[in-house]
Enzyme design. Structure first.
Site, PDB file in Angstrom:
ATOM      1  N   ASP A 155       0.853  -1.184   0.000  1.00 46.24           N
ATOM      2  CA  ASP A 155       0.000   0.000   0.000  1.00 46.24           C
ATOM      3  C   ASP A 155       0.889   1.234   0.000  1.00 46.24           C
ATOM      4  O   ASP A 155       2.091   1.147   0.304  1.00 46.24           O
ATOM      5  CB  ASP A 155      -0.904  -0.045   1.238  1.00 46.24           C
ATOM      6  CG  ASP A 155      -1.770   1.198   1.368  1.00 46.24           C
ATOM      7  OD1 ASP A 155      -2.336   1.632   0.360  1.00 46.24           O
ATOM      8  OD2 ASP A 155      -1.857   1.740   2.481  1.00 46.24           O
ATOM      9  N   ARG A 215      -5.783   3.959  -8.278  1.00 49.96           N
ATOM     10  CA  ARG A 215      -7.241   3.967  -8.312  1.00 49.96           C
ATOM     11  C   ARG A 215      -7.820   2.560  -8.182  1.00 49.96           C
ATOM     12  O   ARG A 215      -8.762   2.207  -8.878  1.00 49.96           O
ATOM     13  CB  ARG A 215      -7.750   4.617  -9.599  1.00 49.96           C
ATOM     14  CG  ARG A 215      -7.455   6.099  -9.728  1.00 49.96           C
ATOM     15  CD  ARG A 215      -8.228   6.908  -8.729  1.00 49.96           C
ATOM     16  NE  ARG A 215      -8.158   8.350  -8.996  1.00 49.96           N
ATOM     17  CZ  ARG A 215      -8.575   9.276  -8.155  1.00 49.96           C
ATOM     18  NH1 ARG A 215      -9.099   8.914  -6.986  1.00 49.96           N
ATOM     19  NH2 ARG A 215      -8.489  10.557  -8.444  1.00 49.96           N
ATOM     20  N   ARG A 273       6.871  16.513  -5.557  1.00 51.26           N
ATOM     21  CA  ARG A 273       5.674  16.762  -6.368  1.00 51.26           C
ATOM     22  C   ARG A 273       5.686  18.233  -6.780  1.00 51.26           C
ATOM     23  O   ARG A 273       5.755  19.113  -5.931  1.00 51.26           O
ATOM     24  CB  ARG A 273       4.415  16.448  -5.544  1.00 51.26           C
ATOM     25  CG  ARG A 273       4.367  15.034  -5.035  1.00 51.26           C
ATOM     26  CD  ARG A 273       3.548  14.906  -3.756  1.00 51.26           C
ATOM     27  NE  ARG A 273       2.162  15.289  -3.882  1.00 51.26           N
ATOM     28  CZ  ARG A 273       1.146  14.431  -3.848  1.00 51.26           C
ATOM     29  NH1 ARG A 273       1.383  13.144  -3.674  1.00 51.26           N
ATOM     30  NH2 ARG A 273      -0.086  14.839  -3.948  1.00 51.26           N
ATOM     31  N   LYS A 282      -2.578  27.351 -11.531  1.00 50.20           N
ATOM     32  CA  LYS A 282      -1.517  26.432 -11.121  1.00 50.20           C
ATOM     33  C   LYS A 282      -1.838  25.067 -11.726  1.00 50.20           C
ATOM     34  O   LYS A 282      -3.006  24.690 -11.867  1.00 50.20           O
ATOM     35  CB  LYS A 282      -1.421  26.327  -9.604  1.00 50.20           C
ATOM     36  CG  LYS A 282      -2.663  25.773  -8.918  1.00 50.20           C
ATOM     37  CD  LYS A 282      -2.493  25.774  -7.412  1.00 50.20           C
ATOM     38  CE  LYS A 282      -3.753  25.221  -6.722  1.00 50.20           C
ATOM     39  NZ  LYS A 282      -3.666  25.304  -5.254  1.00 50.20           N
ATOM     40  N   THR A 335      -0.338   4.888   1.109  1.00 48.96           N
ATOM     41  CA  THR A 335      -0.637   5.826   2.171  1.00 48.96           C
ATOM     42  C   THR A 335      -0.490   5.164   3.532  1.00 48.96           C
ATOM     43  O   THR A 335      -1.141   4.169   3.833  1.00 48.96           O
ATOM     44  CB  THR A 335      -2.059   6.374   2.021  1.00 48.96           C
ATOM     45  OG1 THR A 335      -2.210   6.905   0.707  1.00 48.96           O
ATOM     46  CG2 THR A 335      -2.332   7.453   3.044  1.00 48.96           C
ATOM     47  N   ASP A 337      -4.847   6.336  -4.792  1.00 48.98           N
ATOM     48  CA  ASP A 337      -4.556   7.661  -5.316  1.00 48.98           C
ATOM     49  C   ASP A 337      -4.569   7.658  -6.835  1.00 48.98           C
ATOM     50  O   ASP A 337      -4.526   6.615  -7.491  1.00 48.98           O
ATOM     51  CB  ASP A 337      -3.192   8.144  -4.810  1.00 48.98           C
ATOM     52  CG  ASP A 337      -3.278   8.666  -3.389  1.00 48.98           C
ATOM     53  OD1 ASP A 337      -4.344   9.189  -3.021  1.00 48.98           O
ATOM     54  OD2 ASP A 337      -2.292   8.535  -2.649  1.00 48.98           O
ATOM     55  N   LYS A 380      -7.044  -5.055  -5.007  1.00 48.94           N
ATOM     56  CA  LYS A 380      -5.735  -5.343  -4.432  1.00 48.94           C
ATOM     57  C   LYS A 380      -5.571  -6.839  -4.201  1.00 48.94           C
ATOM     58  O   LYS A 380      -4.522  -7.422  -4.495  1.00 48.94           O
ATOM     59  CB  LYS A 380      -5.556  -4.583  -3.114  1.00 48.94           C
ATOM     60  CG  LYS A 380      -5.438  -3.084  -3.254  1.00 48.94           C
ATOM     61  CD  LYS A 380      -5.171  -2.437  -1.907  1.00 48.94           C
ATOM     62  CE  LYS A 380      -5.000  -0.930  -2.034  1.00 48.94           C
ATOM     63  NZ  LYS A 380      -4.670  -0.284  -0.749  1.00 48.94           N
TER      64      LYS A 380
END
Length: 1510
Positions: A507, A1068, A844, A809, A509, A926, A1074
């Site tokens: 994983d 996603r 990032r 941005k 996060t 994500d 998973k």
């Protein structure tokens, strides 16, 4: 790597055996899933209809809902014994021993007491059962902790919930109770029909419970009071355990509390009835998601409203589903039906954030909630070594049957032949009942008993003991402690699997990252600011913006505190008619600005809530150069170059401060400003701007408030010491429109703020002082994955500077292509260089720009934009087209770099795991850009890697075409496709090709040293995309997986493509996907898999893998509860695998092989004796020597190997991760090794038997000349076999320690002592056949000569082989052991990484670490002195686009409820203004982003090359 190849079809027998081995005991004891359940209708404040009942009045089973009790344990008191026994009897050996023990209960085959015969098997079963039971008790304790967490549920006021639930389980007893048939609960209506009036049979409340009232009149808000049940007639909130929650219950959830079930939102504390939730437990995303209430239920804001009989409705919901993003339901009120969608539901596993309270109705509970349905039942896992051992035991069983059959047949033949001739050894054969054929059958069964030790029952209890000790070694390893928390082995029988892992599924996060975004660097006007080194040490607690350090920031008025900030434990019903202006500006119309409660909340005690209550950490950005430049920018005297940079600084931070949807919240105790945003990136950007003095003060409706340092005097970004005068607001001078190119400034006079000021200063006071600037928000062009940018259109208010500006941005490529042509080309090139540098560091990035918008242009565009927003067809496409019209001719300001903070040691750990040959797949919820950014920062994607992106859904190409296109373009010689572009049969493809082996390296075998090689080769991305030397990383999204996994052909193609890539990133993905990913590799390749995660969304993945690892992080303990191993930091995975996994696999493998060997030695001696005893299945040894063979004589050395042996020390294994390949490739345990050890045993048994028997039988060993007895020479055989087996085990031990020496010598000494004492026991004590044997045994020369000769001859072959291998053909471990012993000061790890590699350590590089690109293209690339971070390339197979990766990433909820609300408000405002006359602005008004007045004098001759002055 054979275990990783596509599995081939097996024979019928192998298929039968695989079915037996794959039998899952849990399937017998878990509920059969007949489908996703039934659709449901939930009735509120009304009775169930009659058709819900059967003829007996009981509710039908399809209308009985699952209890909210969630259990991850495997056993109950009822099921423990049968289920555990079935699990243990999956071992072939246990079935065999049960048969043998039952056989000996018959007098015909009895050897000793039947009770003693079965005792060893009972001991093995009992010890294993106790271990399994202890593990499951821990699971029960974790389940109890979660199920007994508290939630507020409506009670009193005669409220009753008529919906029926299954009975919940009691402690350890579940599964053996009825699921339905509870007494019916009915709603009674009072005569006037105004209120609910009780139930026909209610369950009495607890005698004392904690309750909470909504109103403030009688009970103080925020506190629970213990009251008697007869005093709780009024509707109230009572605390209830999660497991007691019922479908149809009204629940109240407070800020930072987890959601106990899937709950339909009725109302929230906010005006717009919104709520914000954190969903990282479900999808891994850290940005907050907005949810909204059902419009028809927003009036249910108190217990009185919820319990009122006027509020009658029912909910029609679809059947429970695993889809986390789709829901079909409706609320029916009277004859009106209101649709319900997923944004109106709080799912179990989410946490409420930035919202004071939510009232909702429970829709789905327990096993029917989305998160639990995506999880599986707790599996019964078996290690790979044990699975491989079963065939070996089966072979031994076949060998035993052959030996027994041989004895039976030969004995029957001999009896048929010799019995008629009166052979004396066939005593009693002349009896009438004697039958030679029957006697042969009896001999067959006797042979099974005689040779039963060929299948060692003691092996299993030894393995359990050794694995238990190995779990203890892991627990007490001080190198794997984190803040006093050890690494825990929750499953003790999988330790050797840790040394054989081929694929890791991780994983993102909370596992790889810390869920924290930190602003690290920025590029402004072509100048890079890298931040101070010590800035990460600042802000470990919630603190105010640095600009207000050591001074008191503006506070709210005292009179507003009581009304706007209720305490945490209570709520006040908000009057819908209350005007919006009555609220404070900072929490107006948005829950995200609600201030934190000043009183501590009552803990509901799920693990997530404990994490949620920790003080929030805010990291402040510091950069000395930037601070100095900002200080210089506010000075009046600037040269033209400094003035140009000052404009860029002002514009840059103004864009950061205003181009967002974040909201500001002020802590009442500390006065600190906290920014609350759906996206953690946005919060970090706005916080960084505030750290530099551009403080976003919040919003009033569509008016944004900003305070800038250009209105203050004194240092910027620095606090003042206590007692110093506070900074005052300096007046600014008006500027011309063209002077700054549109940089906003503040105006006003100076007035002191802080403690020295009289009274509290509000935002209105600051505005009156001129310290705040106000901007009207006109439009938000929101961020989407397709747009990759966000823009806001603003107007400056309350000044003569009223021009319009667009602040933008987004991704660098999107912004660069929209810049004004011919303007700022040099700035663009420099910014590109900085972006590449930031991306190379795994940060990032975002690029910032702005544009001045003319009034006429905006008026025309606004009309078109409005028409697009109300279009009925293709609304999104029209909005995007109109938005794109105005987002052109931008002016570049700079770029930002944010760090998604990783757990400690993550990049190094992943690099070493890749060096160990382990392929790593990352699965995250994500979006694609975030997943790629994490891949770069974690070393999963190297700077020179080529990224292949395959997307599903509405992409341009079908998934199958994308996969085939990627194979054709990047792997044309892989053999996956034939010459016609069609997939080939995977069974005929070369195994090396499937692994990318033949493309891995052009070097001959043995030419690649064992070291991490940095080629230093780079290339400029362009036509050569896909030919980078860094290998390939595959990136797929959830839609692609859904499409690929639905078809066997696409599934196999995706798997084969993934096999030739060095890593895979899945974005996603749902929790269920998973698990399907793990099964794809586990079942498709037969590879050993490990899954690691920390949230509830990782449970299914953890359970599906061979090894599941849970991280006890911020997302709670659900993953830990379902895991096999648990620790606190991802970096511990390296030591767990490379050290403990390596040791456990090597020790257990060697121990098991030696166990088989030593038993073959014993059984071999018995077998050779059958030649001389008429194949009668008699023992050559005295029975006790055979009985104690596995109990005392030979048990200690194999246990010593399992506990203390090690092929290499831990520091070597950590420094040289490449050594892990021994376990990954199964070098130490398999059928080949098994056969070698078995042959060793057979040969040694022959040497022992014949070399000892021959001298004893040819010439008598006695001095009196009499014939020797059987036990006289067989005891010598027993001695020789014991000594040989123990010394052979010692010879196979790599690390001789005192414990190993003791283990090897223990059996040898004990057998000697036992013989000396046992032979002295007179028959008067008990029957013994060896009394007086010492008199002939020890004085015999054959005894003293036979032992050393037989022992030496038995050990000589293995000794010579080990000597030859070590001296002439050493492997990596042999070399490293030699170096470690003879050169202990040599830094092996450093030499393996840097220059001067260990030349002798030569082995082809692992396929997972090498480039699979076309070698001819790489060879032609010139070497470069330094790494070019732009060499990494990315190809999107859905669109065919190729791009350079510069680190762009920005996560936010797309199309969320909050954004929809803002857009709706702006749309309503536009509609209301359409009937008003358009205000005309004079053309002489200056730019909104204008230069401060004190710079105006110096700008007459200054020209900014990046700005077009008009």
């Amino acid at each position: 790597m054979p275990p990783s190849r596509i599995r081939k079809p097996k024979s019928r027998f192998a298929g039968w055996y695989d079915k037996f081995a794959a039998f899952k005991v849990e399937d017998l004891f878990s509920k059969k899933k007949t489908g996703p359940g039934n659709a449901r209708t939930i009735y509120i404040n009304q009775n169930l209809p009659e058709d819900f009942h059967d003829e007996k009045g009981k509710v039908l089973p399809e209308h009985v809902y699952s209890t909210n009790q969630v259990i991850t344990s495997k056993y109950t008191i009822v099921t423990f014994l049968p289920r555990n026994l079935l699990e243990q009897f999956r071992r072939v050996a246990n079935i065999f021993f049960l048969f043998i023990d039952i056989l000996q209960f018959f007098p015909k085959f009895s050897t000793i007491s039947p009770g003693l015969v079965i005792l060893p098997l009972l001991i093995v079963l009992a010890i294993t059962g106790l271990k399994d039971g202890y593990e499951d008790i821990k699971r029960h304790q974790s389940d109890k902790k979660v199920n007994n967490s508290q939630v507020r549920v409506i009670g009193g006021g005669d409220f009753v919930n008529p919906n029926i639930m299954q009975r919940k389980s009691k402690t350890f007893v579940r599964g053996a109770i009825r699921n339905y048939g509870q007494r019916i609960k009915k709603v009674k209506v009072r005569p006037k029909g105004e209120e609910l009036a009780g139930v026909t049979s209610s369950i009495p409340d607890e005698p004392t419970q904690q309750i909470e009232y909504d109103d403030q009149g009688e009970e103080r808000r925020g506190f629970f009071h213990p009251v008697q049940t007869n005093a709780s007639e009024r509707p109230h909130w009572k605390k209830m355990a999660w497991e007691d929650l019922t479908v149809g219950d009204f629940v109240k959830i407070l800020d930072n509390e987890p959601v106990p079930a899937d709950v339909l939102i009725c109302s929230t504390s906010e005006e717009e009835n919104e709520a914000f939730v954190e969903t990282k437990n479900l999808d891994g995303e850290t940005n907050l998601k907005s949810r909204n209430a059902v419009p028809a239920l927003t009036h249910l804001r108190s217990t009185k409203d919820c319990a009122s009989s006027h509020n009658v409705f029912h909910i029609e919901a679809d059947r429970p589903d695993t889809n986390m993003f789709k829901l079909n339901a409706a609320v029916v009120v009277g004859t009106d039906k209101f649709p319900v969608e997923m944004p109106m539901v709080l799912l179990r596993g989410t946490v409420l954030r930035n919202t004071k309270w939510v009232i909702g109705v429970v829709m789905y509970t327990g096993q029917e909630t989305r998160i639990v349905m995506n999880s599986g039942v707790t599996p019964s896992k078996r290690s790979k070594v044990e699975r491989l051992m079963n065939p070996q035991v089966f072979i031994n069983l076949l060998l035993l049957l052959l030996m027994a059959v041989a004895c039976g047949i030969v004995e029957a033949i001999l009896e048929h032949r010799d019995s008629p001739e009166g052979a004396p050894w066939f005593y009693g054969d002349n009896r009438s009942g004697d039958n030679p054929s029957i006697n042969g059958l009896v001999t067959f069964f006797f042979a099974l008993i005689t040779f039963q030790n060929i299948i060692p029952i003691s092996l299993y209890i030894s393995i359990e003991f050794v694995r238990t000790c190995q779990a203890a070694f892991i627990y007490f390893d001080s190198e794997m402690f984190y803040k006093g928390v050890p690494t825990i082995a929750r499953s003790w029988n999988l330790s050797d699997d840790l040394g054989q892992i081929e694929y890791i599924f991780s994983d993102k996060t909370g596992t790889l990252t810390q869920n924290s975004m930190v602003f690290r660097k920025c590029s402004i006007g072509g100048k890079a600011y890298h931040g101070d080194e010590n800035m990460s040490e600042i802000g470990h607690e919630l603190t105010e913006s640095p600009i207000y350090e050591n001074q008191s920031p503006p506070q709210r008025e005292p009179e507003n505190r009581a009304s706007d900030i209720p305490s945490s434990g209570s709520s006040t019903a908000v009057d819908p008619s209350r005007p919006s202006g009555a609220r404070n500006s900072r929490d107006n119309a948005n829950p995200a600005i609600v201030l934190h409660d000043t009183e501590k909340q009552d803990s509901t005690d799920p693990e997530e809530h404990n994490a949620a209550q920790k003080p929030k950490i805010i990291h402040h950005f510091r950069d000395a150069d930037l601070t100095q430049d900002l200080q210089a920018a506010v000075q009046a005297d600037l040269d033209p170059a400094d003035a140009a940079h000052a404009r860029n600084l002002n514009g840059f931070f103004t864009v950061l401060s205003l181009c967002h949807t974040a909201l500001a919240s002020v802590d009442l105790e500390t006065g600190a400003i906290e920014y609350k945003a759906q996206s953690p990136d946005e919060a970090a950007l706005v916080q960084a701007a505030a750290d530099m003095g551009f403080v976003f003060r919040g919003r009033e409706k569509e008016v944004l408030l900003l305070q800038t340092p250009f209105g203050t005097q004194g240092p910027i970004g620095e606090g003042r010491a206590p007692g110093h005068e506070h900074p005052h607001i300096a007046p600014s001078v008006p500027l011309t429109p063209n002077s700054m190119g549109g940089v906003p400034t503040g105006t006003g006079t100076g007035k002191h703020i802080g403690p020295g000021a009289e009274g509290d200063v509000t935002s209105g006071d600051l505005y009156d002082q001129g310290t705040l600037e106000r901007y009207e928000l006109l439009n938000i062009l929101e961020f989407t994955s397709a747009r990759k940018r966000m823009s806001v259109i603003l107007r400056k208010l309350d000044s003569d500077d009223g021009r319009l500006f667009l602040l933008c941005k987004g991704a660098d490529n999107v912004i660069f292509e929209r810049l004004k042509e011919g303007s700022g080309e040099e700035l663009k090139k420099v910014t590109e260089t900085h972006l590449a540098e930031f991306a190379g560091g795994g940060l990032r990035t975002l690029t910032l720009a702005y544009k001045v918008v003319g009034e006429a242009e905006y008026a025309s565009w606004s009309e078109r934009y409005h028409e697009a927003t109300v279009a009925r067809e293709d609304r999104e496409a029209k909005i995007e087209a109109v938005s794109d019209e105005i987002e052109h001719d931008l002016r570049l300001l700079g770029a930002t770099a944010i760090e998604d903070r990783l757990q400690d040691g993550v990049p190094e750990t992943i690099a070493d795991l890749k060096a160990a040959g382990i392929k790593i797949w990352v699965a995250t919820g994500d979006k694609l850009e975030t997943a790629i950014a994490i891949g770069h920062s974690t070393n999963l994607i190297s700077p020179e890697s080529n990224i292949i992106v395959i997307r599903g859904g509405n992409s341009c190409k079908p998934v199958r075409d994308q996969i085939i296109g990627a194979i054709e373009e990047f792997f044309p010689d892989s053999g996956i496709l034939d010459e016609h572009g069609q997939p080939t049969d995977p069974l005929v493809a070369q195994p090396g090709v499937l692994e990318g082996g033949h493309m891995a390296s052009t070097a001959e075998e043995g030419d690649v040293p064992l070291r991490r090689v940095n080629t230093g080769v780079s290339s400029i991305v362009g036509p050569g995309n896909g030919e980078r030397p860094g290998g390939f990383v595959l990136v797929v999204d959830g839609s692609c997986l859904t499409d690929a996994l639905a078809d066997e052909d696409r599934k196999l193609l995706l798997l084969r493509l993934a096999m030739v890539c060095e890593g895979v990133i899945c974005c996603r993905v749902s929790p269920l996907q998973k698990a399907l990913m793990v099964k794809l590799v586990k079942d498709g390749l037969g590879a050993m898999t490990l899954a690691i995660g920390d949230g509830a969304n990782d449970v299914s993945m953890i359970q599906a893998a061979d090894i599941g690892v849970g991280i006890s992080g911020e997302e709670g303990l659900q993953a830990v509860n379902s895991s096999d191993y648990a620790f606190a930091q991802f970096r511990f995975l390296k030591r767990l695998l490379l050290v403990h996994g390596h040791w456990s696999y090597a020790r257990n493998s060697t121990m098991i092989l030696n166990f088989f060997y030593k038993n073959i030695v014993c059984i071999g001696v018995l077998w050779w004796f059958q030649i001389y005893c008429g194949w009668s299945s008699n023992y050559v040894f005295e029975y006790t020597y055979l009985l104690f063979w596995n109990s005392f004589w030979t048990i200690a050395p194999v246990i010593g190997i399992g506990l203390f042996d090690r092929f290499a020390d831990d520091h070597i294994l950590m420094a040289v991760p490449e050594l892990y390949y021994f376990g990954r490739e199964g070098k130490w345990f398999g059928m080949g090794q098994f056969v070698v050890y078995m042959l060793d045993g057979v040969v040694q048994s022959a040497i022992i038997y014949f070399l000892i028997m021959y001298p004893y039988w040819t010439t008598t060993a006695r001095v009196d000349g009499w014939q020797v007895g059987q036990y006289e020479f067989s005891t010598v055989m027993a001695f020789s076999a014991v000594f040989t087996a123990n010394f052979f085990n010692g010879l196979n031990t790599s690390a001789w320690t005192a414990w190993v020496l003791f283990a090897v010598m223990f059996g040898n000494i004990f057998v000697w002592v036992y013989t000396a004492i046992y032979d002295l026991v007179a028959p008067g004590w008990f029957a013994t056949p060896v009394y007086g044997n010492n008199r002939y045994l020890f004085p015999s020369a054959y005894f003293w000569l036979g032992l050393p000769i037989t022992i030496a001859l038995c050990l000589l072959p293995r000794y010579l082989y080990k000597a030859w291998k070590t001296g002439y053909h050493p492997d990596d471990i042999d070399i490293l052991r030699y170096i470690s012993k003879n050169e202990p000061d040599r830094n092996i790890g450093l030499e393996a990484k840097m220059g001067n590699p260990l030349a002798a350590l030569k082995r082809p590089a692992a396929s997972s670490r090498t480039s699979h690109a076309r070698t001819e293209s790489i060879a032609s690339m010139p070497a470069r002195p330094s790494m070019d971070y732009r060499s990494a390339s990315r190809t999107d197979m859905a669109t065919g686009l190729r791009s350079v990766h510069r680190g762009f990433d920005f996560s936010t909820e797309e199309g969320g409820v909050a954004m929809q609300r803002i857009q709706t408000n702006l749309s309503e405002r536009r509609m209301s203004s359409r009937n008003l006359a358009t205000q005309t602005h004079e053309p002489t008004r200056r730019s909104l982003l204008s230069t401060p007045r004190f710079l105006r004098r110096k700008l007459s001759g200054a020209k900014d090359p990046s700005v077009d002055h008009r």
